[in-house]
Design a protein around this motif. Structure first.
Motif, mmCIF file in Angstrom:
data_model
loop_
_atom_site.group_PDB
_atom_site.id
_atom_site.type_symbol
_atom_site.label_atom_id
_atom_site.label_comp_id
_atom_site.label_asym_id
_atom_site.label_seq_id
_atom_site.Cartn_x
_atom_site.Cartn_y
_atom_site.Cartn_z
ATOM 1 N N ARG A 1 -39.248 85.129 105.869
ATOM 2 C CA ARG A 1 -38.597 85.991 104.881
ATOM 3 C C ARG A 1 -37.076 86.042 105.096
ATOM 4 O O ARG A 1 -36.300 85.939 104.148
ATOM 5 C CB ARG A 1 -39.196 87.394 104.949
ATOM 6 C CG ARG A 1 -38.595 88.386 103.974
ATOM 7 C CD ARG A 1 -39.288 89.730 104.058
ATOM 8 N NE ARG A 1 -40.642 89.676 103.544
ATOM 9 C CZ ARG A 1 -40.944 89.667 102.248
ATOM 10 N NH1 ARG A 1 -40.003 89.709 101.348
ATOM 11 N NH2 ARG A 1 -42.209 89.635 101.857
ATOM 12 N N GLN A 2 -36.653 86.161 106.339
ATOM 13 C CA GLN A 2 -35.222 86.243 106.640
ATOM 14 C C GLN A 2 -34.501 84.951 106.270
ATOM 15 O O GLN A 2 -33.440 84.982 105.660
ATOM 16 C CB GLN A 2 -35.008 86.569 108.123
ATOM 17 C CG GLN A 2 -33.575 86.947 108.452
ATOM 18 C CD GLN A 2 -33.112 88.178 107.693
ATOM 19 O OE1 GLN A 2 -33.792 89.192 107.660
ATOM 20 N NE2 GLN A 2 -31.961 88.096 107.057
ATOM 21 N N GLU A 3 -35.096 83.819 106.607
ATOM 22 C CA GLU A 3 -34.495 82.532 106.249
ATOM 23 C C GLU A 3 -34.390 82.404 104.728
ATOM 24 O O GLU A 3 -33.384 81.924 104.211
ATOM 25 C CB GLU A 3 -35.335 81.366 106.786
ATOM 26 C CG GLU A 3 -35.278 81.176 108.278
ATOM 27 C CD GLU A 3 -36.281 80.164 108.758
ATOM 28 O OE1 GLU A 3 -35.886 79.268 109.540
ATOM 29 O OE2 GLU A 3 -37.477 80.253 108.384
ATOM 30 N N LYS A 4 -35.423 82.839 104.042
ATOM 31 C CA LYS A 4 -35.429 82.762 102.573
ATOM 32 C C LYS A 4 -34.298 83.619 101.999
ATOM 33 O O LYS A 4 -33.592 83.191 101.093
ATOM 34 C CB LYS A 4 -36.791 83.234 102.049
ATOM 35 C CG LYS A 4 -36.922 83.141 100.560
ATOM 36 C CD LYS A 4 -37.283 81.733 100.152
ATOM 37 C CE LYS A 4 -37.606 81.643 98.693
ATOM 38 N NZ LYS A 4 -36.461 81.217 97.890
ATOM 39 N N GLN A 5 -34.135 84.839 102.534
ATOM 40 C CA GLN A 5 -33.055 85.721 102.074
ATOM 41 C C GLN A 5 -31.685 85.099 102.345
ATOM 42 O O GLN A 5 -30.787 85.206 101.510
ATOM 43 C CB GLN A 5 -33.160 87.092 102.753
ATOM 44 C CG GLN A 5 -34.372 87.885 102.358
ATOM 45 C CD GLN A 5 -34.413 88.215 100.874
ATOM 46 O OE1 GLN A 5 -33.406 88.394 100.227
ATOM 47 N NE2 GLN A 5 -35.621 88.269 100.337
ATOM 48 N N ASN A 6 -31.532 84.494 103.503
ATOM 49 C CA ASN A 6 -30.241 83.902 103.875
ATOM 50 C C ASN A 6 -29.859 82.723 103.001
ATOM 51 O O ASN A 6 -28.689 82.389 102.902
ATOM 52 C CB ASN A 6 -30.250 83.470 105.338
ATOM 53 C CG ASN A 6 -30.315 84.650 106.285
ATOM 54 O OD1 ASN A 6 -30.028 85.789 105.906
ATOM 55 N ND2 ASN A 6 -30.702 84.395 107.514
ATOM 56 N N ARG A 7 -30.826 82.080 102.359
ATOM 57 C CA ARG A 7 -30.563 80.900 101.546
ATOM 58 C C ARG A 7 -30.240 81.261 100.093
ATOM 59 O O ARG A 7 -29.883 80.405 99.302
ATOM 60 C CB ARG A 7 -31.763 79.949 101.590
ATOM 61 C CG ARG A 7 -31.810 79.201 102.899
ATOM 62 C CD ARG A 7 -32.991 78.247 102.926
ATOM 63 N NE ARG A 7 -32.940 77.306 104.013
ATOM 64 C CZ ARG A 7 -33.123 77.600 105.288
ATOM 65 N NH1 ARG A 7 -33.343 78.845 105.650
ATOM 66 N NH2 ARG A 7 -33.084 76.674 106.216
ATOM 67 N N LYS A 8 -30.407 82.519 99.711
ATOM 68 C CA LYS A 8 -30.141 82.928 98.322
ATOM 69 C C LYS A 8 -28.673 82.925 98.022
ATOM 70 O O LYS A 8 -27.822 83.080 98.802
ATOM 71 C CB LYS A 8 -30.746 84.297 98.041
ATOM 72 C CG LYS A 8 -32.227 84.196 97.820
ATOM 73 C CD LYS A 8 -32.785 85.507 97.313
ATOM 74 C CE LYS A 8 -34.241 85.304 96.976
ATOM 75 N NZ LYS A 8 -34.852 86.499 96.465
ATOM 76 N N PHE B 1 -43.453 85.497 98.831
ATOM 77 C CA PHE B 1 -42.633 86.553 99.431
ATOM 78 C C PHE B 1 -42.580 87.814 98.569
ATOM 79 O O PHE B 1 -42.680 88.924 99.090
ATOM 80 C CB PHE B 1 -41.219 86.036 99.718
ATOM 81 C CG PHE B 1 -41.173 85.043 100.854
ATOM 82 C CD1 PHE B 1 -41.507 85.437 102.144
ATOM 83 C CD2 PHE B 1 -40.821 83.735 100.635
ATOM 84 C CE1 PHE B 1 -41.475 84.539 103.206
ATOM 85 C CE2 PHE B 1 -40.787 82.818 101.690
ATOM 86 C CZ PHE B 1 -41.119 83.218 102.973
ATOM 87 N N ASP B 2 -42.469 87.650 97.250
ATOM 88 C CA ASP B 2 -42.284 88.809 96.373
ATOM 89 C C ASP B 2 -43.587 89.480 95.943
ATOM 90 O O ASP B 2 -43.659 90.702 95.878
ATOM 91 C CB ASP B 2 -41.487 88.413 95.125
ATOM 92 C CG ASP B 2 -40.075 87.948 95.455
ATOM 93 O OD1 ASP B 2 -39.608 88.176 96.599
ATOM 94 O OD2 ASP B 2 -39.437 87.332 94.584
ATOM 95 N N GLU C 1 -41.345 82.051 96.124
ATOM 96 C CA GLU C 1 -40.958 83.360 95.572
ATOM 97 C C GLU C 1 -42.194 84.241 95.394
ATOM 98 O O GLU C 1 -42.177 85.423 95.731
ATOM 99 C CB GLU C 1 -40.229 83.192 94.233
ATOM 100 C CG GLU C 1 -38.894 82.501 94.322
ATOM 101 C CD GLU C 1 -37.832 83.318 95.024
ATOM 102 O OE1 GLU C 1 -37.874 84.570 94.958
ATOM 103 O OE2 GLU C 1 -36.954 82.700 95.657
ATOM 104 N N ASP D 1 -44.554 87.281 105.202
ATOM 105 C CA ASP D 1 -43.440 87.244 106.153
ATOM 106 C C ASP D 1 -43.001 85.814 106.415
ATOM 107 O O ASP D 1 -41.844 85.561 106.720
ATOM 108 C CB ASP D 1 -43.828 87.902 107.478
ATOM 109 C CG ASP D 1 -43.829 89.413 107.396
ATOM 110 O OD1 ASP D 1 -43.235 89.976 106.446
ATOM 111 O OD2 ASP D 1 -44.438 90.044 108.279
#
Length: 180
Positions: free
Chosen positions: A173-180, A118-119, A115, A124
């Motif tokens: 980043r995209q994979e991380k967003q998809n797992r939320k 990324f935040d 977190e 990326d």
């Protein structure tokens, strides 16, 4: 509280301090560690040099290496860190005192540091490497949502002369967003 201090359900992650040397050496000097490239440290002096360098890196305007200690009930139980590979990619790595393994601490700290990457750091992607035999670290990588990207690497342990296989896991980043 500093933006570089991270609190989780059970842990506090904070930047390494000079006065942490003896506590860090308790796990960094553990002779049973045999699948990490830079550990174990043979002497407290080697650990002190690592700590001095870590503290100096935190003093940089934009640190390229960020070493944290993991605190549980106020005690240092391990370390976790991020190192810039390039402007948008970071590598995560960890070490935990053997008394605290298999209790979910590394996964908990790893999720918090992802977190942060990324935040706060606007990463990326985040990568991690481990010895092919290190199933515990590989399992943490999987629990963090990372996927195996390369299983063809090798690593040489200079202290023992042993060469072993190396795995590289990654999450973007995209994979991380998809797992939320």
């Amino acid at each position: 509280m500093s933006k570089n201090v991270i609190n989780t359900e059970r842990l506090t992650l904070r930047p390494v301090l000079t006065q942490d040397t003896d506590e860090i050496h308790k796990y960094a000097g553990d002779k049973s560690i045999d699948m990490m490239l830079f550990l174990p440290n043979d002497t407290v002096e080697q650990t002190a040099e690592f700590v001095r360098n870590a503290v100096l890196r935190w003093a940089d305007e934009k640190p390229s290496v960020m070493e944290f200690v993991m605190l549980y009930d106020g005690r240092i139980i391990g370390g976790i860190g991020l190192e810039a590979v390039d402007e948008v990619t970071y590598e995560i790595g960890w070490v935990l005192s053997k008394d605290y393994r298999n209790k979910g601490f590394t996964t908990e700290a790893g999720k918090a540091l992802l977190e942060y990457a990324f935040d706060v750091l606007s990463a990326d992607k985040v990568i991690a490497h481990c010895d092919i035999r290190n199933k515990a670290s590989e399992n943490v990588m999987k629990k963090l949502g990372m996927t195996l990207k390369d299983n063809s690497g090798t690593r040489l342990y200079e202290k023992t002369g042993v060469t072993s296989g190396e795995l590289m896991y990654c999450i973007d980043r995209q994979e991380k967003q998809n797992r939320k």
